[in-house]
Write a protein that holds these residues in place. Structure first.
Motif, mmCIF file in Angstrom:
data_model
loop_
_atom_site.group_PDB
_atom_site.id
_atom_site.type_symbol
_atom_site.label_atom_id
_atom_site.label_comp_id
_atom_site.label_asym_id
_atom_site.label_seq_id
_atom_site.Cartn_x
_atom_site.Cartn_y
_atom_site.Cartn_z
ATOM 1 N N ASP A 88 -41.280 -19.492 18.163
ATOM 2 C CA ASP A 88 -39.858 -19.143 18.248
ATOM 3 C C ASP A 88 -39.663 -18.034 19.289
ATOM 4 N N ASP A 89 -38.644 -18.177 20.100
ATOM 5 C CA ASP A 89 -38.422 -17.242 21.205
ATOM 6 C C ASP A 89 -38.314 -15.798 20.737
ATOM 7 N N TYR A 90 -37.565 -15.562 19.647
ATOM 8 C CA TYR A 90 -37.348 -14.190 19.199
ATOM 9 C C TYR A 90 -38.667 -13.557 18.755
ATOM 10 N N HIS A 91 -39.538 -14.367 18.163
ATOM 11 C CA HIS A 91 -40.841 -13.842 17.731
ATOM 12 C C HIS A 91 -41.694 -13.472 18.947
ATOM 13 N N THR A 143 -35.082 -6.207 17.410
ATOM 14 C CA THR A 143 -33.958 -6.895 18.047
ATOM 15 C C THR A 143 -32.680 -6.084 17.833
ATOM 16 N N GLU A 144 -31.599 -6.536 18.457
ATOM 17 C CA GLU A 144 -30.320 -5.844 18.304
ATOM 18 C C GLU A 144 -29.819 -5.924 16.865
ATOM 19 N N ASP A 145 -30.130 -7.034 16.182
ATOM 20 C CA ASP A 145 -29.706 -7.182 14.788
ATOM 21 C C ASP A 145 -30.941 -7.125 13.888
ATOM 22 N N ASP A 146 -31.248 -5.939 13.418
ATOM 23 C CA ASP A 146 -32.410 -5.783 12.530
ATOM 24 C C ASP A 146 -31.967 -5.516 11.087
ATOM 25 N N GLY A 156 -36.046 -9.694 12.109
ATOM 26 C CA GLY A 156 -35.272 -9.160 13.227
ATOM 27 C C GLY A 156 -35.754 -7.821 13.724
ATOM 28 N N LYS A 166 -40.791 -12.617 21.965
ATOM 29 C CA LYS A 166 -40.280 -11.425 22.647
ATOM 30 C C LYS A 166 -40.631 -10.145 21.889
ATOM 31 N N THR A 167 -40.527 -10.197 20.563
ATOM 32 C CA THR A 167 -40.816 -8.990 19.785
ATOM 33 C C THR A 167 -42.307 -8.679 19.778
ATOM 34 N N THR A 187 -41.088 -9.648 12.461
ATOM 35 C CA THR A 187 -40.234 -10.307 13.458
ATOM 36 C C THR A 187 -39.258 -11.267 12.787
#
Length: 657
Positions: A98-101, A242-245, A239, A103-104, A236
């Motif tokens: 997953d992209d968000y994972h 990320t901006e929304d944690d 969140g 990046k983090t 991750t």
């Protein structure tokens, strides 16, 4: 009032094309705990997912002429379908692709590098591709991976290192000050004595010899070590970074990570060190459960001893399989899977005890009162004891569940099931129905049984998500106040004039002999398919290990000897000679009976490193299977002396040659 939070996770699974019943065991247990907490009114986050990076995935995908992402996309679909089949109520499913994972993870790696917890150097060591793990020479067992027994490769490459050694003393101190952090206690003792106190080495946390992984953003030739990538999923997914944690702020730290004992080391050492480096609180608990084994060996596709959960669910229904997994094995210990044990549990506990209780109660209300009890009831001499047992059962189940003692909780519930059946035998409705003056007493007796069934239906809900509704429909119980957990603490919630309609048989009784033949054939067909698929996919040098052949005493020249650590020893009721020992070999635990009671008291053995005939054919002793033999010397007078290693710190699981 805001709900109390509860965050529980399973490990994220390597995306195999066929998860066996052992994988399902972990997830079913985690799901049961999540369902229990929801029923108690908690705001629950239950996380599971897939660990999709690493050299192993890359090789398998290449062998199938697919990209790694194409391969994992295909397999993840099957995993989600299995979780649906097993009624796994996860709140979030994370994929490490997953992209968000991704990046983090890159941010985490960069932060640790910037603050000096990660540095660049060169690495030379032994690497197990299936386990995605590095080992030093002394950690290998017979030149092979100490965790899975497969071949390892000598790798030398430029690498980034995490200063794991820096956090050694902090982790030891944390474990000693928080004895509940790693459960069962044997896992914590193992981590401290076998890994932490001997000294931690810094951990290589990047690779350059393959490409399938999270790129190190500031050094693209490097891929983040798969375990750093995988362990980060627990934050991750919420969140973190990320901006929304908001989910991270709400649920972290996790209440419990549920993991198999073979990956406890990563979760109990590497993960806490990473969190300390990130200045984040540690999870409240890590629970390392045991394995489902067959004939003493861990399930493995290549040796053909895996059991497909789909086969079992198709034959017996998901609730029966969930019940068996959670009742048969004490969570935290290894448990043996057999077809006979499964069918026996279904027949005795589910068909005879629970199913018969529901069926005959609804049937008697229909027969004696045309399906509806009158308002007027007269108490019997047996009422108070049943009511008290119901109250005690709820409290005992809560105590067991808080410790994740699922088997103990089910034992308590089934004690109530059996006590309710006994209550029927005590009040004898078939006698009361013959006397018109006893109708109010008869109504009271059947009401008490129905009320107990209501409470039981709530108590089993986390374990068997489908059965409670089938029970309640026969007593016209609607979802609501009568089906909450709190309602189990109040007797008399059902209306006096309750209605009943006899419904389908919950668990039909099984013909053992016939069913065993059919089940054995179905499982063997599934295993054959699994082996064929595995042989097509994997390169020969990465095949699963073949477990040693079973032997008899006559074949002793073939015996495989290993060093085992006795972690438990107890007398055997009814035997003058036997001690029942639990012996540990690395991550594996086995039950081994030994006729040394006349020489050794149980307490004398605990902690000793003993020599064991490891691949001796298992045999049944005192109604239980014994997997191996503790070797002893015997003098002319018959006195025994166990064979031990001169070095008491010698690693358990080591081979003897």
């Amino acid at each position: 009032m805001e709900k109390e939070k509860f965050y529980i996770t399973t490990p994220i699974y390597y995306p195999s094309d066929k998860l066996h019943i052992g994988h399902s065991y972990c997830t079913v247990a985690t799901d049961t705990m999540a369902r229990y907490k929801r029923l108690r009114g908690y705001d629950v986050m239950f996380l599971t997912g897939t660990d999709e990076h690493g050299q192993k995935i890359e090789r398998i995908a290449n062998s199938q002429n697919m990209t790694p992402k194409q391969y994992t996309d295909k397999v993840v679909t099957g995993i989600k379908e299995l979780w649906d089949t097993l009624c796994i109520s996860y709140d979030k499913f994370i994929r490490t692709t997953d992209d968000y994972h991704v990046k983090t993870v890159q941010k985490i790696f960069k932060q640790l590098y910037d603050q000096g917890d990660i540095y660049k150097s060169a690495y030379e060591g032994w690497y197990c591709t299936p386990c995605e793990s590095f080992f030093t020479e002394h950690q290998l067992v017979d030149g092979k991976c100490p965790d899975c027994g497969r071949d390892v490769e000598l790798l030398k490459e430029e690498s980034y290192f995490f200063r794991l050694s820096k956090y050694q003393d902090r982790i030891i101190k944390y474990m000693e000050e928080n004895p509940e952090f790693l459960q069962p206690n044997t896992r914590q003792n193992e981590m401290i004595n076998n890994f932490l106190k001997p000294g931690l080495e810094d951990l290589a946390v990047s690779r350059t010899s393959f490409k399938w992984g999270v790129p190190v953003e500031f050094d693209p030739g490097h891929i983040v070590y798969v375990w750093v990538d995988a362990l980060s999923n627990y934050i991750t997914a919420l969140g973190y970074g990320t901006e929304d944690d908001s989910l991270f702020q709400k649920f972290w730290p996790a209440d419990v990570h549920v993991v198999g004992k073979e990956i406890v080391r990563f979760h109990a050492i590497i993960w806490p060190a990473m969190l300390m480096a990130l200045h984040l609180p540690l999870p409240k608990q890590i629970f390392g459960h045991g394995w489902l084994v067959i004939n003493g060996g861990k399930m493995s596709k290549s040796v053909g001893n895996v059991v497909d959960p789909n086969v079992l669910v198709n034959k017996y229904g998901v609730d029966a399989i969930r019940y068996f997994l959670l009742r048969e094995i004490a969570f935290g210990q290894d448990g043996n899977f057999t077809n006979e044990a499964l069918i026996q549990r279904i027949n005795s506990d589910l068909a005879n005890d629970l199913g018969n209780l529901v069926s005959r109660t609804a049937g008697m209300i229909e027969k004696y009162f045309d399906g509806q009890l009158p308002e007027t009831h007269t108490a019997t001499a047996f009422d108070a004891e049943l009511q008290e047992m119901a109250k005690t059962t709820v409290a005992n189940v809560e105590t067991a569940m808080e410790k994740m003692f699922f088997s103990d909780a089910l034992i308590e519930i089934w004690n109530l099931v059996r006590r309710t059946n006994k209550y029927i035998d005590e009040t004898q409705p078939w006698i009361l129905c013959k006397d018109e003056s006893k109708k109010a007493e008869l109504a009271n007796a059947l009401y008490h049984v129905a009320e107990s069934i209501r409470i039981i239906s709530v108590l089993i809900t986390p374990f068997m998500p489908n059965t409670p509704a089938k029970m309640r429909v026969q007593f016209c119980i609607e979802e609501g106040e009568a089906t909450t957990w709190e309602s189990t603490k109040t007797w008399g919630v059902l209306p006096k004039a309750l209605k009943a309609v006899k419904g389908e048989t919950l668990f039909p009784r099984i013909d053992m002999k016939k069913e065993l033949a059919e089940l054995d054939a179905a499982i063997k067909a599934s295993q054959a398919t699994s082996i064929a698929n595995q042989q097509k996919k994997e390169e020969p040098k990465h095949n699963e290990p073949e477990y040693p052949a079973e032997i008899t005493i006559d074949d002793f020249c073939k015996v495989q000897l290993k060093v085992g650590e006795v972690i438990e020893s107890a007398e055997v009721k009814g035997s003058k000679k036997l001690l029942r020992n639990i012996v540990k070999f690395g991550e594996e635990e086995r039950v081994i009976f030994s006729g040394i009671k006349g020489t050794y008291a149980p307490g004398e053995l605990v902690g000793k490193r003993v020599v064991v005939a490891y691949n001796l054919k298992p045999r049944k002793m005192m109604g239980e299977m014994s997997y191996g033999m503790i070797l002893c010397a015997e003098d002319g007078d018959g006195k025994l002396s166990i064979l031990t290693t001169a070095d008491e710190n010698f690693a358990s699981g080591s081979g003897i040659s």
